[in-house]
Motif scaffolding. Structure first.
Motif, PDB file in Angstrom:
ATOM      1  N   LEU A  21      84.939 -44.202  27.923  1.00 58.53           N
ATOM      2  CA  LEU A  21      84.274 -44.121  29.336  1.00 58.53           C
ATOM      3  C   LEU A  21      85.425 -43.766  30.139  1.00 58.53           C
ATOM      4  CD1 LEU A  21      84.375 -48.107  29.500  1.00 58.53           C
ATOM      5  CD2 LEU A  21      82.162 -46.797  29.379  1.00 58.53           C
ATOM      6  N   ILE A  22      86.531 -43.574  29.808  1.00 62.49           N
ATOM      7  CA  ILE A  22      86.891 -42.179  30.793  1.00 62.49           C
ATOM      8  C   ILE A  22      86.724 -40.916  30.523  1.00 62.49           C
ATOM      9  CG2 ILE A  22      89.500 -41.641  30.891  1.00 62.49           C
ATOM     10  CD1 ILE A  22      90.394 -44.191  29.920  1.00 62.49           C
ATOM     11  N   LEU A  23      86.363 -40.596  29.189  1.00 58.95           N
ATOM     12  CA  LEU A  23      85.665 -39.555  28.665  1.00 58.95           C
ATOM     13  C   LEU A  23      84.963 -39.162  29.600  1.00 58.95           C
ATOM     14  CD1 LEU A  23      86.003 -36.365  27.695  1.00 58.95           C
ATOM     15  CD2 LEU A  23      84.746 -37.565  25.757  1.00 58.95           C
ATOM     16  N   ARG A  24      83.512 -40.029  29.368  1.00 58.68           N
ATOM     17  CA  ARG A  24      82.603 -40.022  30.148  1.00 58.68           C
ATOM     18  C   ARG A  24      82.555 -40.046  31.283  1.00 58.68           C
ATOM     19  NH1 ARG A  24      77.674 -38.574  28.528  1.00 58.68           N
ATOM     20  NH2 ARG A  24      76.204 -40.333  29.619  1.00 58.68           N
ATOM     21  N   HIS A  25      83.378 -41.100  32.708  1.00 59.91           N
ATOM     22  CA  HIS A  25      83.681 -39.978  33.576  1.00 59.91           C
ATOM     23  C   HIS A  25      83.694 -39.186  34.456  1.00 59.91           C
ATOM     24  CE1 HIS A  25      86.080 -40.878  38.325  1.00 59.91           C
ATOM     25  NE2 HIS A  25      86.645 -40.136  37.029  1.00 59.91           N
ATOM     26  N   TYR A  26      85.049 -38.459  33.478  1.00 56.87           N
ATOM     27  CA  TYR A  26      85.032 -36.805  33.495  1.00 56.87           C
ATOM     28  C   TYR A  26      84.222 -36.370  33.802  1.00 56.87           C
ATOM     29  CZ  TYR A  26      90.247 -38.710  34.437  1.00 56.87           C
ATOM     30  OH  TYR A  26      91.027 -39.255  34.726  1.00 56.87           O
ATOM     31  N   GLN A  27      83.584 -36.145  32.414  1.00 60.22           N
ATOM     32  CA  GLN A  27      82.136 -35.651  32.021  1.00 60.22           C
ATOM     33  C   GLN A  27      81.219 -35.073  33.334  1.00 60.22           C
ATOM     34  OE1 GLN A  27      80.627 -37.381  28.810  1.00 60.22           O
ATOM     35  NE2 GLN A  27      81.333 -35.544  27.441  1.00 60.22           N
ATOM     36  N   PHE A  28      81.119 -36.554  34.088  1.00 56.27           N
ATOM     37  CA  PHE A  28      80.375 -36.671  35.612  1.00 56.27           C
ATOM     38  C   PHE A  28      81.477 -35.680  36.672  1.00 56.27           C
ATOM     39  CE2 PHE A  28      78.215 -39.567  33.618  1.00 56.27           C
ATOM     40  CZ  PHE A  28      76.339 -39.042  33.808  1.00 56.27           C
ATOM     41  N   LYS A  29      82.595 -35.847  36.787  1.00 54.24           N
ATOM     42  CA  LYS A  29      83.401 -35.532  37.446  1.00 54.24           C
ATOM     43  C   LYS A  29      84.020 -34.259  37.740  1.00 54.24           C
ATOM     44  CE  LYS A  29      88.670 -36.639  40.072  1.00 54.24           C
ATOM     45  NZ  LYS A  29      88.984 -37.544  39.728  1.00 54.24           N
ATOM     46  N   TYR A  30      83.986 -33.689  36.666  1.00 54.52           N
ATOM     47  CA  TYR A  30      83.822 -32.274  35.760  1.00 54.52           C
ATOM     48  C   TYR A  30      83.043 -31.352  36.031  1.00 54.52           C
ATOM     49  CZ  TYR A  30      89.093 -34.165  36.499  1.00 54.52           C
ATOM     50  OH  TYR A  30      90.265 -34.636  36.578  1.00 54.52           O
ATOM     51  N   GLY A  31      81.933 -32.037  36.563  1.00 53.15           N
ATOM     52  CA  GLY A  31      80.822 -31.157  34.933  1.00 53.15           C
ATOM     53  C   GLY A  31      81.117 -30.403  34.002  1.00 53.15           C
ATOM     54  N   ILE A  32      81.769 -31.189  33.339  1.00 51.84           N
ATOM     55  CA  ILE A  32      81.592 -30.760  31.530  1.00 51.84           C
ATOM     56  C   ILE A  32      81.283 -31.875  30.653  1.00 51.84           C
ATOM     57  CG2 ILE A  32      83.346 -29.658  30.358  1.00 51.84           C
ATOM     58  CD1 ILE A  32      85.888 -29.657  32.130  1.00 51.84           C
ATOM     59  N   SER A  33      80.392 -31.041  29.667  1.00 48.80           N
ATOM     60  CA  SER A  33      79.111 -31.992  29.226  1.00 48.80           C
ATOM     61  C   SER A  33      79.101 -31.073  27.382  1.00 48.80           C
ATOM     62  CB  SER A  33      78.088 -31.369  29.313  1.00 48.80           C
ATOM     63  OG  SER A  33      76.895 -32.159  29.218  1.00 48.80           O
ATOM     64  N   ILE A  34      80.614 -31.632  26.910  1.00 45.41           N
ATOM     65  CA  ILE A  34      81.042 -31.417  25.837  1.00 45.41           C
ATOM     66  C   ILE A  34      81.070 -32.623  24.879  1.00 45.41           C
ATOM     67  CG2 ILE A  34      82.489 -30.243  24.289  1.00 45.41           C
ATOM     68  CD1 ILE A  34      83.948 -28.520  26.312  1.00 45.41           C
ATOM     69  N   HIS A  35      80.609 -33.436  24.321  1.00 47.00           N
ATOM     70  CA  HIS A  35      80.062 -34.135  23.506  1.00 47.00           C
ATOM     71  C   HIS A  35      81.858 -34.599  22.238  1.00 47.00           C
ATOM     72  CE1 HIS A  35      78.911 -37.865  20.130  1.00 47.00           C
ATOM     73  NE2 HIS A  35      78.173 -37.874  21.733  1.00 47.00           N
TER      74      HIS A  35
END
Length: 204
Positions: A71-85
């Protein structure tokens, strides 16, 4: 490409240390505390941790922690605009110098000590001849500049570099610098002036 996916806690520590070294040229507690305020490094911490928790033999025991970290990783994916699975095969020493609009296909592979800049896309392509999807493979010590695009089954050799806004659809040899749309080799000066500060154990 070796399987860099993290399955042991000692491996997790080494990978995070290698990532930190790319930013701080150190792995001390002071360096970690300073690196925590760098968005790229913070993202990598949760990316690596999510992968370890997903692939560890104790994953069922870690399930509650895994869900929180994801969930934290998902948050930072949206916050920083970094889509890495978190399942992506990425070697140690990843450097995300800045953040924003970075997209890496889950099946793309990235080697050791590579640089990702804003706007980088590692995307799939459908090969009509083989009737299957293909994904990029990025070698070691590769620098991808702003808005660089690598598509399909293109393989980038070690120490190669993709210039700003270049679109790569074919293999790039070692030490080559490519630019343009479609990308063409402009010299063999390599990526050495753009990537550096490697943790010693990643050079073994």
């Amino acid at each position: 490409m070796p399987d860099y996916r993290i399955r042991k806690f000692t491996q997790l520590r080494r990978y995070i240390a290698a990532d930190l070294y790319r930013y701080m040229t150190a792995t001390s507690l002071k360096a970690y505390l300073r690196g925590w305020f760098i968005p790229g490094f913070r993202f990598c911490v949760f990316l690596r941790s999510s992968q370890y928790l997903a692939y560890s033999r104790f994953r069922m025991l870690y399930l509650p922690v895994y869900l929180i970290v994801r969930l934290i990783l998902r948050h930072y994916q949206f916050k920083y605009g970094i889509s890495i699975h978190h399942t992506c095969n990425i070697g140690p020493g990843l450097s995300i110098g800045h953040f924003g609009n970075i997209i890496v296909n889950p099946y793309a592979e990235i080697g050791k000590n590579c640089n990702l800049a804003p706007g980088v896309l590692l995307g799939l392509n459908f090969n009509k001849k083989t009737n299957r999807f293909e994904y990029p493979v990025i070698g070691d010590f590769v620098a991808l500049a702003n808005n660089a695009k690598v598509l399909g089954g293109a393989i980038l050799g070690d120490w190669s570099m993709v210039a700003v806004s270049a679109v790569v659809t074919k293999d790039v040899p070692e030490n080559a610098v490519v630019a343009g749309m479609p990308a063409k080799i402009i010299n063999y000066e390599s990526s050495r002036q753009y990537v550096g500060s490697f943790h010693p154990w990643t050079l073994q």
